[in-house]
Structure formats: C-alpha cells, structure tokens
Scaffold this motif. Structure first.
Motif, PDB file in Angstrom:
ATOM      1  N   ALA A   1       0.830  -1.206   0.000  1.00  0.00           N
ATOM      2  CA  ALA A   1       0.000   0.000   0.000  1.00  0.00           C
ATOM      3  C   ALA A   1       0.864   1.257   0.000  1.00  0.00           C
ATOM      4  O   ALA A   1       0.590   2.219  -0.729  1.00  0.00           O
ATOM      5  CB  ALA A   1      -0.925  -0.007   1.213  1.00  0.00           C
ATOM      6  N   ALA A   2       1.908   1.267   0.814  1.00  0.00           N
ATOM      7  CA  ALA A   2       2.801   2.431   0.863  1.00  0.00           C
ATOM      8  C   ALA A   2       3.502   2.634  -0.475  1.00  0.00           C
ATOM      9  O   ALA A   2       3.670   3.768  -0.946  1.00  0.00           O
ATOM     10  CB  ALA A   2       3.824   2.248   1.987  1.00  0.00           C
ATOM     11  N   ASN A   3       3.911   1.537  -1.085  1.00  0.00           N
ATOM     12  CA  ASN A   3       4.558   1.620  -2.385  1.00  0.00           C
ATOM     13  C   ASN A   3       3.615   2.201  -3.442  1.00  0.00           C
ATOM     14  O   ASN A   3       4.020   2.998  -4.294  1.00  0.00           O
ATOM     15  CB  ASN A   3       5.011   0.222  -2.811  1.00  0.00           C
ATOM     16  CG  ASN A   3       6.412   0.210  -3.367  1.00  0.00           C
ATOM     17  OD1 ASN A   3       7.237   1.017  -2.974  1.00  0.00           O
ATOM     18  ND2 ASN A   3       6.684  -0.693  -4.280  1.00  0.00           N
ATOM     19  N   GLU A   4       2.351   1.794  -3.378  1.00  0.00           N
ATOM     20  CA  GLU A   4       1.373   2.277  -4.351  1.00  0.00           C
ATOM     21  C   GLU A   4       1.114   3.768  -4.175  1.00  0.00           C
ATOM     22  O   GLU A   4       0.985   4.511  -5.160  1.00  0.00           O
ATOM     23  CB  GLU A   4       0.067   1.488  -4.196  1.00  0.00           C
ATOM     24  CG  GLU A   4      -1.002   1.838  -5.211  1.00  0.00           C
ATOM     25  CD  GLU A   4      -0.662   1.411  -6.641  1.00  0.00           C
ATOM     26  OE1 GLU A   4      -1.480   1.684  -7.543  1.00  0.00           O
ATOM     27  OE2 GLU A   4       0.413   0.814  -6.853  1.00  0.00           O
ATOM     28  N   VAL A   5       1.055   4.232  -2.945  1.00  0.00           N
ATOM     29  CA  VAL A   5       0.885   5.667  -2.693  1.00  0.00           C
ATOM     30  C   VAL A   5       2.045   6.457  -3.280  1.00  0.00           C
ATOM     31  O   VAL A   5       1.859   7.501  -3.924  1.00  0.00           O
ATOM     32  CB  VAL A   5       0.756   5.936  -1.177  1.00  0.00           C
ATOM     33  CG1 VAL A   5       0.946   7.419  -0.867  1.00  0.00           C
ATOM     34  CG2 VAL A   5      -0.610   5.469  -0.675  1.00  0.00           C
ATOM     35  N   GLU A   6       3.262   5.962  -3.074  1.00  0.00           N
ATOM     36  CA  GLU A   6       4.424   6.665  -3.618  1.00  0.00           C
ATOM     37  C   GLU A   6       4.410   6.660  -5.140  1.00  0.00           C
ATOM     38  O   GLU A   6       4.788   7.642  -5.780  1.00  0.00           O
ATOM     39  CB  GLU A   6       5.715   6.028  -3.108  1.00  0.00           C
ATOM     40  CG  GLU A   6       5.954   6.235  -1.619  1.00  0.00           C
ATOM     41  CD  GLU A   6       5.932   7.695  -1.234  1.00  0.00           C
ATOM     42  OE1 GLU A   6       6.585   8.516  -1.912  1.00  0.00           O
ATOM     43  OE2 GLU A   6       5.230   8.031  -0.265  1.00  0.00           O
ATOM     44  N   ARG A   7       3.953   5.570  -5.715  1.00  0.00           N
ATOM     45  CA  ARG A   7       3.899   5.482  -7.182  1.00  0.00           C
ATOM     46  C   ARG A   7       2.849   6.416  -7.763  1.00  0.00           C
ATOM     47  O   ARG A   7       3.058   7.042  -8.803  1.00  0.00           O
ATOM     48  CB  ARG A   7       3.599   4.047  -7.597  1.00  0.00           C
ATOM     49  CG  ARG A   7       3.666   3.809  -9.101  1.00  0.00           C
ATOM     50  CD  ARG A   7       3.213   2.424  -9.464  1.00  0.00           C
ATOM     51  NE  ARG A   7       1.783   2.224  -9.225  1.00  0.00           N
ATOM     52  CZ  ARG A   7       0.830   2.641 -10.062  1.00  0.00           C
ATOM     53  NH1 ARG A   7       1.140   3.276 -11.174  1.00  0.00           N
ATOM     54  NH2 ARG A   7      -0.433   2.418  -9.777  1.00  0.00           N
ATOM     55  N   LEU A   8       1.725   6.533  -7.090  1.00  0.00           N
ATOM     56  CA  LEU A   8       0.622   7.342  -7.618  1.00  0.00           C
ATOM     57  C   LEU A   8       0.811   8.830  -7.350  1.00  0.00           C
ATOM     58  O   LEU A   8       0.565   9.673  -8.225  1.00  0.00           O
ATOM     59  CB  LEU A   8      -0.705   6.882  -7.013  1.00  0.00           C
ATOM     60  CG  LEU A   8      -1.210   5.506  -7.437  1.00  0.00           C
ATOM     61  CD1 LEU A   8      -2.463   5.140  -6.646  1.00  0.00           C
ATOM     62  CD2 LEU A   8      -1.508   5.480  -8.939  1.00  0.00           C
TER      63      LEU A   8
END
Length: 357
Positions: free
Chosen positions: A154-161
């Motif tokens: 989830a944290a990775n996805e936030v950083e990607r988006l």
C-alpha cells in the motif's frame, strides 16, 4: 518507472527494520563505508551497527571468517538480546552464506541473516528480507508478516501514484514559507471555520509531526477542530512503543486525538482518513506526515495545509490542490533516538504567531 533521482536503499531499509524488531546489534557484512550515514544515525537510536570492513582481499577470497570473528566479538562485548547480519552488494557478489557464518560462529544470541543488497528498485525488498527470517525464528507471527506485506504494498502504491516515485525526476523544494502558512492556518481557525488536523505519520517521525497538532491546539484551544492521529497499538515492537509514547505526550499536553490507524499504516490509511474528512465536512484541514496518502477526491472544497519532510513531495502535493505545502527539513535525523515529542519548526512558528511575536 526509470528513476534518475536517488531512491531509498534496500540495505538501509533492512537496517531500520532490524531496529524495529528490537535488534540490539546489526553487523553489516561489507566495506566499512557501506550505508555509513544511516549506520551512524541508527546508533543514535540505540542500535549498535558494526561492520566487517571487507577490503579487496576478502572481495576475492571471501569474508566468512571475518564475519564469524565479528559475531563472536559483538556477543562478548555487548551482550545483546538479538543480533542481525545484514548483507551488502559485496557479500551478494562474492556469494557469502550469512546463515552458515552465524552457525559457524557458535554465538548463542538469537541472530537472523538478512540476505540483501542495494540492487533493488524498491527499498521494501530490504524490509521483507528482514521480516521473513524474523518470522521464521519466531520474532513475529506469520499473521504479522502478511500484514506487513500488505502495508508495504500500500505504501509503495501511494508513492507510485502521488509521491516521490510518481515520475522519474522531481525538483526538490523547501515549500511555502512557514510563517505565511501558519498565519493562514490561525486565521482560518480564529474566523470560526470548522477544521480537522490529521497526523498520518511514518513511524518515529510522529515524535515531531505530533507537535504540529499540539501547536495548533495551543494557538486555538477553543476552535472547532477535530484532531486525528495514527497512533493505534499495532505493528513491530519499536513502532508500538513509539506510538504509546507519542500518544501519552499528546495527552499530557491536553490533547486527546481520535485514533485512526497505526504508525506503520500511513500508506494504507488514506481512504479511512478521507471518509472521516467527508463525514466532518471541514472548511480547512491540516494534514501532517504523509499527506499524499489521502486521495485528492476526499479534500475537494477543503483548504488543505500540509506538512511533509520530503522536499520532492512538494510538487505532487501542490498538484493535488493543497493550498500550502510546508517542509520540515531534516526531520528524520531529529527524531532518531528521542523518546518524547520534540518541537517542530512549523509548530514553533504557529506558537510564535499566536503569541503575537
């Protein structure tokens, strides 16, 4: 994404995770300069970081004997409750068997081997490399390991988006002037606007981000503001201890925040925070820590003042529609090794303006 800006190191991520697992001695199996800055910072936080100081001779012939010697010395000199051996690019290239060295050393201290190097695009690989052997040895449960996997994704996805990984390069910025943002925040509160102040902080950074909620409460104690903090009691041992200390500090300062999420759930907390914002229907919002975790659709029509510690996060937050973005420079080094809330620069400015200085 092909990044051309520096990205966090998976070796460093493994070191921080070892600390969160209450490892007292971590041994970097590699050159003396590997992860030097973060090793020094982590020693400020109570974990001893040693190195096998591999040089050109060991690059060729291997360094297992050196590692075994350092393990024995660490146990004898420091009497730790837990140890970890953390790999590096060198140990990976020469094919060192870290677990074999632990067994060969004969140490009795519970010790995990973290097979990691810096050749991963995402630093979460370093976190997983530490958590998996920790679960195997019984330091954390299988359920906690799976929970951590979900949170990391989830944290990775936030950083990607919406974060620093959302494009190949982001110009770093110091953000808006703190006194201008603080003046606007106080004006909104004193005008009788309905507000919400949210801390969605990552782990130990809460020791400083919590101060910004306290500063607003100090400046505007009678204003209609809902205070929210991700200080629920979940996570790895140090993370839970930090949350308890920060919450106690806020309560002692006269603020009882609504709890929403834990300190390691900052990346997965966005929708829950957003739904609460919609329920409150505030005129303004102060969001500190990881503000970009909250999707912009939840803050439409709300004047948002956000505080981050990432200079590369300023541009994405402005694109999300935040009216002001403040950067707490060098926040992370200032929160390592502390055990109580420390004053933030933005918090100090808010209090100063409230006093009429």
């Amino acid at each position: 994404m092909d990044y051309i800006q520096p990205r966090p190191s998976s070796i460093v991520a493994a070191l921080y995770t070892a600390r969160d697992l209450e490892v007292e001695v971590a041994i970097l199996h590699g050159p003396s300069g590997c992860s030097f800055k973060h090793a020094r910072l982590l020693e400020e936080d109570g974990m001893r970081v040693l190195t096998t100081s591999l040089a050109d001779n060991e690059f060729i012939f291997g360094g297992q004997a050196v590692l075994e010697r350092v393990l024995k010395g660490a146990e004898k000199d420091f009497h730790p409750k837990r140890m970890a051996v953390v790999g590096t690019c060198v140990s990976m290239i020469i094919g060192e068997d870290l677990q074999a060295a632990i067994e060969g050393s004969g140490v009795a201290t519970p010790t995990i081997a973290i097979d990691i190097h810096a050749g991963f695009r995402e630093n979460i690989q370093g976190v997983l490399a530490a958590l998996e052997p920790a679960a195997a040895i019984g330091w954390i449960s299988a359920d906690e390991l799976e929970r951590q996997r979900r949170l990391l994704a989830a944290a990775n996805e936030v950083e990607r988006l919406r974060g620093a990984a959302s494009r190949s390069y982001i110009e770093p910025s110091r953000g808006d002037l703190k006194h201008v943002a603080a003046r606007r925040l106080i004006d909104l509160a004193q005008e009788g606007k309905r507000g919400v102040a949210i801390m969605n902080a990552k782990k130990e950074t809460a020791y400083m981000f919590a101060d910004e909620l306290l500063a607003l409460h100090d400046a505007c104690p009678n204003t209609e503001i809902t205070y929210i903090a991700n200080l629920e009691d979940r996570g790895l041992p140090k993370v839970r201890a930090d949350a308890a200390r920060v919450l106690q500090g806020m309560r002692e300062a006269g603020l009882e925040p609504k709890l929403l999420g834990a300190l390691d759930e900052y990346g997965a907390n966005g929708d829950a925070i957003g739904e609460l914002i919609r329920e409150i229907e505030p005129d303004f919002a102060l969001i500190v820590g990881v503000p970009h975790a909250v999707p912009p659709e939840y803050t439409e029509g709300v004047e948002v003042i956000s505080v981050t510690n990432g200079p590369r996060q300023v541009a994405p937050l402005r694109e999300m529609g935040h009216a002001a973005v403040v950067v707490e420079v060098d926040l992370h080094p200032k929160t390592l090794g502390v055990r109580s809330i420390v004053e933030s620069e933005f918090g100090a400015v808010v209090r100063s303006i409230a006093r009429g200085e």
